[in-house]
Design a protein around this motif. Sequence first.
Motif, mmCIF file in Angstrom:
data_model
loop_
_atom_site.group_PDB
_atom_site.id
_atom_site.type_symbol
_atom_site.label_atom_id
_atom_site.label_comp_id
_atom_site.label_asym_id
_atom_site.label_seq_id
_atom_site.Cartn_x
_atom_site.Cartn_y
_atom_site.Cartn_z
ATOM 1 N N PHE A 5 27.843 64.165 91.776
ATOM 2 C CA PHE A 5 27.833 62.713 92.021
ATOM 3 C C PHE A 5 27.314 61.976 90.784
ATOM 4 C CE2 PHE A 5 27.289 63.164 96.910
ATOM 5 C CZ PHE A 5 28.665 63.248 97.062
ATOM 6 N N CYS A 6 26.285 62.544 90.152
ATOM 7 C CA CYS A 6 25.747 61.930 88.935
ATOM 8 C C CYS A 6 26.812 61.881 87.841
ATOM 9 C CB CYS A 6 24.534 62.712 88.431
ATOM 10 S SG CYS A 6 23.103 62.664 89.534
ATOM 11 N N LEU A 7 27.579 62.960 87.727
ATOM 12 C CA LEU A 7 28.606 63.028 86.692
ATOM 13 C C LEU A 7 29.775 62.093 86.972
ATOM 14 C CD1 LEU A 7 28.560 66.889 86.105
ATOM 15 C CD2 LEU A 7 27.838 65.121 84.488
ATOM 16 N N GLU A 8 29.896 61.655 88.216
ATOM 17 C CA GLU A 8 30.946 60.690 88.564
ATOM 18 C C GLU A 8 30.516 59.253 88.293
ATOM 19 O OE1 GLU A 8 32.171 61.246 92.618
ATOM 20 O OE2 GLU A 8 32.515 63.391 92.355
ATOM 21 N N GLN A 13 23.550 58.364 93.256
ATOM 22 C CA GLN A 13 23.950 57.603 92.070
ATOM 23 C C GLN A 13 22.946 56.498 91.749
ATOM 24 O OE1 GLN A 13 28.140 56.482 92.426
ATOM 25 N NE2 GLN A 13 28.709 58.449 91.542
ATOM 26 N N GLU A 14 22.320 55.952 92.763
ATOM 27 C CA GLU A 14 21.238 54.984 92.540
ATOM 28 C C GLU A 14 20.082 55.656 91.812
ATOM 29 O OE1 GLU A 14 17.938 52.911 95.398
ATOM 30 O OE2 GLU A 14 20.021 52.740 96.035
ATOM 31 N N CYS A 15 19.763 56.856 92.217
ATOM 32 C CA CYS A 15 18.708 57.648 91.577
ATOM 33 C C CYS A 15 19.057 57.920 90.115
ATOM 34 C CB CYS A 15 18.535 58.956 92.336
ATOM 35 S SG CYS A 15 17.439 60.151 91.567
ATOM 36 N N PHE A 16 20.306 58.282 89.879
ATOM 37 C CA PHE A 16 20.740 58.620 88.526
ATOM 38 C C PHE A 16 20.712 57.396 87.610
ATOM 39 C CE2 PHE A 16 24.320 59.838 85.532
ATOM 40 C CZ PHE A 16 23.544 60.719 84.806
ATOM 41 N N LYS A 17 21.158 56.275 88.122
ATOM 42 C CA LYS A 17 21.130 55.037 87.337
ATOM 43 C C LYS A 17 19.695 54.704 86.909
ATOM 44 C CE LYS A 17 21.982 50.050 87.703
ATOM 45 N NZ LYS A 17 22.459 48.953 88.584
ATOM 46 N N LYS A 18 18.784 54.783 87.848
ATOM 47 C CA LYS A 18 17.380 54.492 87.562
ATOM 48 C C LYS A 18 16.838 55.489 86.524
ATOM 49 C CE LYS A 18 12.996 53.691 90.049
ATOM 50 N NZ LYS A 18 12.115 54.738 89.550
ATOM 51 N N PHE A 19 17.206 56.742 86.691
ATOM 52 C CA PHE A 19 16.772 57.780 85.755
ATOM 53 C C PHE A 19 17.261 57.490 84.339
ATOM 54 C CE2 PHE A 19 18.277 61.604 83.517
ATOM 55 C CZ PHE A 19 17.057 62.204 83.220
ATOM 56 N N LEU A 20 18.515 57.113 84.193
ATOM 57 C CA LEU A 20 19.075 56.832 82.871
ATOM 58 C C LEU A 20 18.364 55.655 82.204
ATOM 59 C CD1 LEU A 20 22.898 57.256 83.580
ATOM 60 C CD2 LEU A 20 21.446 58.781 82.223
ATOM 61 N N ILE A 21 18.129 54.607 82.989
ATOM 62 C CA ILE A 21 17.461 53.423 82.441
ATOM 63 C C ILE A 21 16.045 53.764 81.983
ATOM 64 C CG2 ILE A 21 16.532 51.142 83.032
ATOM 65 C CD1 ILE A 21 18.996 50.786 84.866
ATOM 66 N N ILE A 49 16.018 65.931 81.904
ATOM 67 C CA ILE A 49 16.964 66.078 83.018
ATOM 68 C C ILE A 49 16.417 67.041 84.062
ATOM 69 C CG2 ILE A 49 19.212 67.038 83.667
ATOM 70 C CD1 ILE A 49 20.293 65.923 80.998
ATOM 71 N N ASN A 50 15.980 68.194 83.606
ATOM 72 C CA ASN A 50 15.566 69.237 84.543
ATOM 73 C C ASN A 50 14.269 68.907 85.286
ATOM 74 O OD1 ASN A 50 17.642 71.300 84.315
ATOM 75 N ND2 ASN A 50 16.941 71.573 82.221
ATOM 76 N N GLU A 51 13.327 68.306 84.587
ATOM 77 C CA GLU A 51 12.022 68.050 85.199
ATOM 78 C C GLU A 51 11.963 66.724 85.964
ATOM 79 O OE1 GLU A 51 9.747 70.301 85.410
ATOM 80 O OE2 GLU A 51 10.885 71.677 84.133
ATOM 81 N N VAL A 52 12.519 65.675 85.390
ATOM 82 C CA VAL A 52 12.374 64.345 85.983
ATOM 83 C C VAL A 52 13.484 64.029 86.982
ATOM 84 C CG1 VAL A 52 12.195 61.869 85.495
ATOM 85 C CG2 VAL A 52 11.165 63.531 83.930
ATOM 86 N N LEU A 53 14.689 64.431 86.674
ATOM 87 C CA LEU A 53 15.815 64.147 87.580
ATOM 88 C C LEU A 53 15.963 65.219 88.649
ATOM 89 C CD1 LEU A 53 18.332 62.421 88.278
ATOM 90 C CD2 LEU A 53 19.632 63.895 86.709
ATOM 91 N N ILE A 54 16.179 66.450 88.229
ATOM 92 C CA ILE A 54 16.510 67.526 89.177
ATOM 93 C C ILE A 54 15.291 68.006 89.952
ATOM 94 C CG2 ILE A 54 17.428 69.864 89.379
ATOM 95 C CD1 ILE A 54 19.120 69.272 86.884
ATOM 96 N N HIS A 55 14.232 68.336 89.228
ATOM 97 C CA HIS A 55 13.029 68.897 89.833
ATOM 98 C C HIS A 55 12.394 67.926 90.833
ATOM 99 C CE1 HIS A 55 9.083 71.315 88.904
ATOM 100 N NE2 HIS A 55 9.401 71.340 90.168
ATOM 101 N N GLU A 56 12.231 66.682 90.411
ATOM 102 C CA GLU A 56 11.535 65.690 91.229
ATOM 103 C C GLU A 56 12.249 65.406 92.538
ATOM 104 O OE1 GLU A 56 8.656 63.033 92.413
ATOM 105 O OE2 GLU A 56 8.624 64.404 90.703
ATOM 106 N N HIS A 57 13.584 65.400 92.514
ATOM 107 C CA HIS A 57 14.354 64.986 93.681
ATOM 108 C C HIS A 57 15.070 66.146 94.381
ATOM 109 C CE1 HIS A 57 13.519 60.858 92.589
ATOM 110 N NE2 HIS A 57 13.971 61.094 91.373
ATOM 111 N N TYR A 58 14.782 67.369 93.968
ATOM 112 C CA TYR A 58 15.409 68.550 94.577
ATOM 113 C C TYR A 58 16.938 68.428 94.577
ATOM 114 C CZ TYR A 58 10.845 70.049 96.469
ATOM 115 O OH TYR A 58 9.540 70.470 96.628
ATOM 116 N N LEU A 59 17.505 68.077 93.429
ATOM 117 C CA LEU A 59 18.950 67.873 93.364
ATOM 118 C C LEU A 59 19.705 69.206 93.368
ATOM 119 C CD1 LEU A 59 19.526 64.889 90.916
ATOM 120 C CD2 LEU A 59 18.974 64.883 93.356
ATOM 121 N N SER A 60 20.848 69.184 94.013
ATOM 122 C CA SER A 60 21.733 70.344 94.096
ATOM 123 C C SER A 60 22.866 70.194 93.091
ATOM 124 C CB SER A 60 22.318 70.449 95.502
ATOM 125 O OG SER A 60 23.198 69.342 95.750
ATOM 126 N N GLN A 61 23.683 71.230 92.975
ATOM 127 C CA GLN A 61 24.871 71.138 92.124
ATOM 128 C C GLN A 61 25.780 70.016 92.616
ATOM 129 O OE1 GLN A 61 25.786 72.448 89.259
ATOM 130 N NE2 GLN A 61 27.766 71.395 89.319
#
Length: 245
Positions: free
Chosen positions: A209-212, A167-175, A192-204
């Motif tokens: 957690f991001c959606l929460e 969630q810390e990662c997601f907050k920073k990403f949104l800002i 979303i796909n390249e900077v958030l998911i791709h960079e940090h190897y995020l799973s479903q």
Amino acid sequence: MEEAYEILDYLPIRFKEATEEEYIKFLWEAFESNYQNEKYQFSFMAYHMLFMSSVYFNVWQIKSIREDDFHKIRLGFNEDFGNATSPFNFSKENESRVLDLLRYTCASHSDVKSLIGQYKKLVKERNGVAHANGSIPFRTSSYLETRVSDIIRYTAEIQSYSKPIIQECFKKFLIESQDEETRPYVDISEQINEVLIHEHYLSQKDLEFCLEYDISNLADEPNYIEIEKIFQELQTQYSPEDLEV
């Protein structure tokens, strides 16, 4: 064995290298084929490697999101470990030592030493069947299914303790994504796909957690309307309910 599929939700949606995705697919197919052919020991070995892969991705997220803390907890490891360019580089270290790094994320557990000890027992058991010792302990599917259940439970535990980091990662990403003029991709989906998911190897599970995350915490940001758009796009693409339809 339907439960076995659950581990895929804890593995990245996108990979930096095609060979990384190929490797995960290879492990899953090895698990399935050996299970179908009643070679349960080899099936367990492949599934345990999927588990360790999920651990490496978890450690990578500490490295990519909380780099200063990562370099503190990795003291005692060689320099290559600290300079890893892929989560799979962590495999060069002893698996039990890598599991010790999870003390960082699981620190709030009432008995973190016991928790990590359970994960290490799986490593010892996998090592035991990986050598030519004349023993076939995995003679029945039920024995393997018990270990798969253990692995799913452990993976879910590790995931639960990573929530603050994700969630810390997601907050920073949104800002950092709220300005269309300065972010790497104008298209929200690409961002979303390249900077958030791709960079940090995020799973479903990471994305859940991001959606929460309560984006109203960012209501004072200058481009909050764009932050809302990004969040809505993430919901559209990766909401668990939508994926089940």
